[in-house]
Write a protein that holds these residues in place. Structure first.
Motif, PDB file in Angstrom:
ATOM      1  N   THR A  18       0.906  -1.188  -0.115  1.00  0.00           N
ATOM      2  CA  THR A  18      -0.190  -0.026   0.085  1.00  0.00           C
ATOM      3  C   THR A  18       0.726   1.339  -0.088  1.00  0.00           C
ATOM      4  O   THR A  18       0.697   2.162  -0.654  1.00  0.00           O
ATOM      5  CB  THR A  18      -0.998  -0.201   1.230  1.00  0.00           C
ATOM      6  OG1 THR A  18      -1.935  -1.098   1.205  1.00  0.00           O
ATOM      7  CG2 THR A  18      -2.117   1.148   1.158  1.00  0.00           C
ATOM      8  N   VAL A  19       1.869   1.264   0.680  1.00  0.00           N
ATOM      9  CA  VAL A  19       3.072   2.451   0.750  1.00  0.00           C
ATOM     10  C   VAL A  19       3.244   2.593  -0.801  1.00  0.00           C
ATOM     11  O   VAL A  19       3.239   3.709  -1.098  1.00  0.00           O
ATOM     12  CB  VAL A  19       4.000   2.288   1.569  1.00  0.00           C
ATOM     13  CG1 VAL A  19       5.059   3.004   1.276  1.00  0.00           C
ATOM     14  CG2 VAL A  19       3.519   1.984   3.071  1.00  0.00           C
ATOM     15  N   ASP A  20       3.691   1.541  -1.369  1.00  0.00           N
ATOM     16  CA  ASP A  20       4.288   1.675  -2.773  1.00  0.00           C
ATOM     17  C   ASP A  20       3.240   2.139  -3.651  1.00  0.00           C
ATOM     18  O   ASP A  20       3.479   2.926  -4.641  1.00  0.00           O
ATOM     19  CB  ASP A  20       4.996   0.280  -3.235  1.00  0.00           C
ATOM     20  CG  ASP A  20       6.295   0.036  -2.487  1.00  0.00           C
ATOM     21  OD1 ASP A  20       6.842   0.954  -2.040  1.00  0.00           O
ATOM     22  OD2 ASP A  20       6.503  -1.218  -2.300  1.00  0.00           O
ATOM     23  N   ALA A  28      -8.508  -3.797  12.494  1.00  0.00           N
ATOM     24  CA  ALA A  28      -8.406  -2.231  12.451  1.00  0.00           C
ATOM     25  C   ALA A  28      -7.392  -1.514  13.049  1.00  0.00           C
ATOM     26  O   ALA A  28      -7.641  -0.467  13.657  1.00  0.00           O
ATOM     27  CB  ALA A  28      -9.960  -1.740  12.829  1.00  0.00           C
ATOM     28  N   ASP A  29      -6.287  -2.436  13.231  1.00  0.00           N
ATOM     29  CA  ASP A  29      -5.155  -1.945  14.188  1.00  0.00           C
ATOM     30  C   ASP A  29      -4.487  -0.821  13.124  1.00  0.00           C
ATOM     31  O   ASP A  29      -4.044  -0.827  12.041  1.00  0.00           O
ATOM     32  CB  ASP A  29      -4.021  -3.029  13.993  1.00  0.00           C
ATOM     33  CG  ASP A  29      -2.940  -2.785  14.972  1.00  0.00           C
ATOM     34  OD1 ASP A  29      -2.584  -1.517  15.104  1.00  0.00           O
ATOM     35  OD2 ASP A  29      -2.256  -3.709  15.348  1.00  0.00           O
ATOM     36  N   LYS A  30      -4.468   0.538  13.632  1.00  0.00           N
ATOM     37  CA  LYS A  30      -3.713   1.582  13.233  1.00  0.00           C
ATOM     38  C   LYS A  30      -2.128   1.395  12.804  1.00  0.00           C
ATOM     39  O   LYS A  30      -1.728   2.178  12.040  1.00  0.00           O
ATOM     40  CB  LYS A  30      -3.896   2.792  13.991  1.00  0.00           C
ATOM     41  CG  LYS A  30      -5.585   3.192  14.035  1.00  0.00           C
ATOM     42  CD  LYS A  30      -5.534   4.441  15.010  1.00  0.00           C
ATOM     43  CE  LYS A  30      -7.058   4.723  15.333  1.00  0.00           C
ATOM     44  NZ  LYS A  30      -7.176   6.003  15.952  1.00  0.00           N
ATOM     45  N   GLN A  31      -1.681   0.483  13.259  1.00  0.00           N
ATOM     46  CA  GLN A  31      -0.058   0.153  13.220  1.00  0.00           C
ATOM     47  C   GLN A  31       0.026  -1.114  12.051  1.00  0.00           C
ATOM     48  O   GLN A  31       1.270  -1.218  11.921  1.00  0.00           O
ATOM     49  CB  GLN A  31       0.632  -0.172  14.599  1.00  0.00           C
ATOM     50  CG  GLN A  31       0.145   0.980  15.490  1.00  0.00           C
ATOM     51  CD  GLN A  31       0.874   2.387  14.921  1.00  0.00           C
ATOM     52  OE1 GLN A  31       1.672   2.347  14.623  1.00  0.00           O
ATOM     53  NE2 GLN A  31      -0.189   3.433  15.430  1.00  0.00           N
ATOM     54  N   ARG A  32      -1.106  -1.250  11.347  1.00  0.00           N
ATOM     55  CA  ARG A  32      -0.744  -2.338  10.422  1.00  0.00           C
ATOM     56  C   ARG A  32      -1.674  -2.055   9.176  1.00  0.00           C
ATOM     57  O   ARG A  32      -2.337  -1.215   8.964  1.00  0.00           O
ATOM     58  CB  ARG A  32      -1.175  -3.905  10.899  1.00  0.00           C
ATOM     59  CG  ARG A  32      -0.675  -4.131  12.185  1.00  0.00           C
ATOM     60  CD  ARG A  32      -1.092  -5.314  12.891  1.00  0.00           C
ATOM     61  NE  ARG A  32      -0.534  -6.439  11.866  1.00  0.00           N
ATOM     62  CZ  ARG A  32      -0.921  -7.833  11.855  1.00  0.00           C
ATOM     63  NH1 ARG A  32      -1.763  -8.055  12.787  1.00  0.00           N
ATOM     64  NH2 ARG A  32      -0.413  -8.661  11.268  1.00  0.00           N
ATOM     65  N   GLY A  33      -0.958  -2.708   8.091  1.00  0.00           N
ATOM     66  CA  GLY A  33      -1.816  -2.838   6.927  1.00  0.00           C
ATOM     67  C   GLY A  33      -2.027  -1.444   6.222  1.00  0.00           C
ATOM     68  O   GLY A  33      -1.358  -0.468   6.358  1.00  0.00           O
ATOM     69  N   LEU A  59      -1.792   4.334   4.821  1.00  0.00           N
ATOM     70  CA  LEU A  59      -2.687   5.802   4.726  1.00  0.00           C
ATOM     71  C   LEU A  59      -2.295   6.706   5.574  1.00  0.00           C
ATOM     72  O   LEU A  59      -2.284   8.034   5.186  1.00  0.00           O
ATOM     73  CB  LEU A  59      -4.007   5.451   4.455  1.00  0.00           C
ATOM     74  CG  LEU A  59      -4.746   6.762   4.014  1.00  0.00           C
ATOM     75  CD1 LEU A  59      -4.526   7.405   2.732  1.00  0.00           C
ATOM     76  CD2 LEU A  59      -6.428   6.276   3.873  1.00  0.00           C
ATOM     77  N   ALA A  60      -2.223   6.455   6.833  1.00  0.00           N
ATOM     78  CA  ALA A  60      -1.958   7.610   7.890  1.00  0.00           C
ATOM     79  C   ALA A  60      -0.830   8.269   7.582  1.00  0.00           C
ATOM     80  O   ALA A  60      -0.525   9.319   7.774  1.00  0.00           O
ATOM     81  CB  ALA A  60      -2.310   6.840   9.363  1.00  0.00           C
ATOM     82  N   ARG A  76       0.317  12.137   6.484  1.00  0.00           N
ATOM     83  CA  ARG A  76       1.320  13.077   7.240  1.00  0.00           C
ATOM     84  C   ARG A  76       2.358  13.371   6.403  1.00  0.00           C
ATOM     85  O   ARG A  76       2.689  14.529   6.477  1.00  0.00           O
ATOM     86  CB  ARG A  76       1.811  12.291   8.460  1.00  0.00           C
ATOM     87  CG  ARG A  76       0.852  11.900   9.400  1.00  0.00           C
ATOM     88  CD  ARG A  76       1.633  11.585  10.738  1.00  0.00           C
ATOM     89  NE  ARG A  76       2.307  10.166  10.571  1.00  0.00           N
ATOM     90  CZ  ARG A  76       1.640   9.233  10.921  1.00  0.00           C
ATOM     91  NH1 ARG A  76       0.306   9.040  11.303  1.00  0.00           N
ATOM     92  NH2 ARG A  76       2.389   7.645  10.502  1.00  0.00           N
ATOM     93  N   LYS A  77       2.982  12.558   5.639  1.00  0.00           N
ATOM     94  CA  LYS A  77       3.797  13.001   4.409  1.00  0.00           C
ATOM     95  C   LYS A  77       3.545  14.113   3.326  1.00  0.00           C
ATOM     96  O   LYS A  77       4.512  14.967   3.247  1.00  0.00           O
ATOM     97  CB  LYS A  77       4.247  11.624   3.811  1.00  0.00           C
ATOM     98  CG  LYS A  77       5.468  11.885   2.940  1.00  0.00           C
ATOM     99  CD  LYS A  77       5.747  10.369   2.113  1.00  0.00           C
ATOM    100  CE  LYS A  77       6.762  10.619   0.914  1.00  0.00           C
ATOM    101  NZ  LYS A  77       7.191   9.151   0.317  1.00  0.00           N
ATOM    102  N   THR A  78       2.421  13.911   2.878  1.00  0.00           N
ATOM    103  CA  THR A  78       2.013  14.792   1.758  1.00  0.00           C
ATOM    104  C   THR A  78       0.956  15.843   2.174  1.00  0.00           C
ATOM    105  O   THR A  78       1.012  16.832   1.143  1.00  0.00           O
ATOM    106  CB  THR A  78       1.130  13.947   0.759  1.00  0.00           C
ATOM    107  OG1 THR A  78      -0.074  13.123   1.295  1.00  0.00           O
ATOM    108  CG2 THR A  78       2.006  12.629   0.188  1.00  0.00           C
TER     109      THR A  78
END
Length: 238
Positions: A173-175, A200-205, A210-211, A215-217
């Motif tokens: 997903t990052v890519d 629904a773990d915010k630290q996975r997948g 997306l989070a 933050r990056k863009t």
């Protein structure tokens, strides 16, 4: 891999039943609703899918696009003339891009049996044959094999109307987001088929990817609707 008679009939049947998809709460319904929105707002752009597998979403997306395009072209009840933005919108058929390894899930450390490397494997030839049943053929459809990080230069030149991310994994997903970022515009629809995977773990997948992307863009994404067992649609604001 050959296409079974039953599979052939299912695709042909879907062509005749696509109009009934709007109120479905699965991926098919989400794609139909997204194309309804694109045509209602005459949002130009291409369709990008990351994670093709056997091509079901790609085919259903094409059928929904065709349905709403015919309505816009033929309806005599619409309260506007087909000039200006509408004429420009209808002048071009979107390209449908399908990005996938076509060798199954890549190596990953997610630790889930259902996402083991090599799972969800299908060939370009098989997807191409299935798409042809729905009259979706090259150059309207372009299937691009390889890891998303390695094929990002093959992103098309036009903005994205709809982006469908169905790749499960955080890294993938990052890519995918990195590849599609330059093509996002005001109003682009983003569909995340596995947004609530991993409980629904915010630290996975996809949630984590997306989070971090936001933050990056600094991109502003508005939650639109949930669909399926673990999916979420967003609208892009530039």
């Amino acid at each position: 891999m050959t296409i079974s008679l039953l599979d052939n009939l299912k695709i042909r049947y879907r062509r005749f039943r696509i109009a009934s998809s709007l109120h479905r709460i699965d991926t098919l319904g989400a794609l139909h609703r997204a194309w309804a929105y694109v045509h209602a707002t005459v949002l130009p752009g291409d369709y990008y899918e990351f994670g093709v597998y056997k091509g079901n979403s790609l085919i259903n997306s094409w059928l929904s696009h065709q349905y709403f395009r015919r309505r816009l072209e033929r309806s005599g009840q619409l309260p506007f003339n087909r000039t200006g933005t509408v004429a420009r919108f209808l002048a071009r058929t979107p390209t449908f891009y399908g990005f996938d390894t076509f060798n199954g899930m890549p190596d990953n450390s997610e630790g889930e049996d259902t996402l083991a490397p090599g799972s969800f494997q299908s060939s370009i030839a098989h997807v191409t044959r299935r798409c042809a049943i729905a009259d979706l053929r090259h150059p309207t459809v372009r299937l691009i094999p390889g890891l998303f990080a390695e094929t990002k230069e093959q992103i098309g030149p036009h903005q994205a109307a709809i982006v469908h991310i169905d790749c499960d994994l955080y890294g993938s997903t990052v890519d995918a987001l990195d590849a599609i970022a330059p093509r996002l515009t005001q109003g682009t629809v983003l569909l995340f088929d596995d947004y609530n995977l991993f409980r629904a773990d915010k630290q996975r997948g996809e949630r984590r990817a997306l989070a971090e992307f936001i933050r990056k863009t600094g991109l502003n994404l508005e939650p639109w609707f949930a669909y399926g067992p673990a999916a979420q649609a967003f609208l892009c604001h530039q």
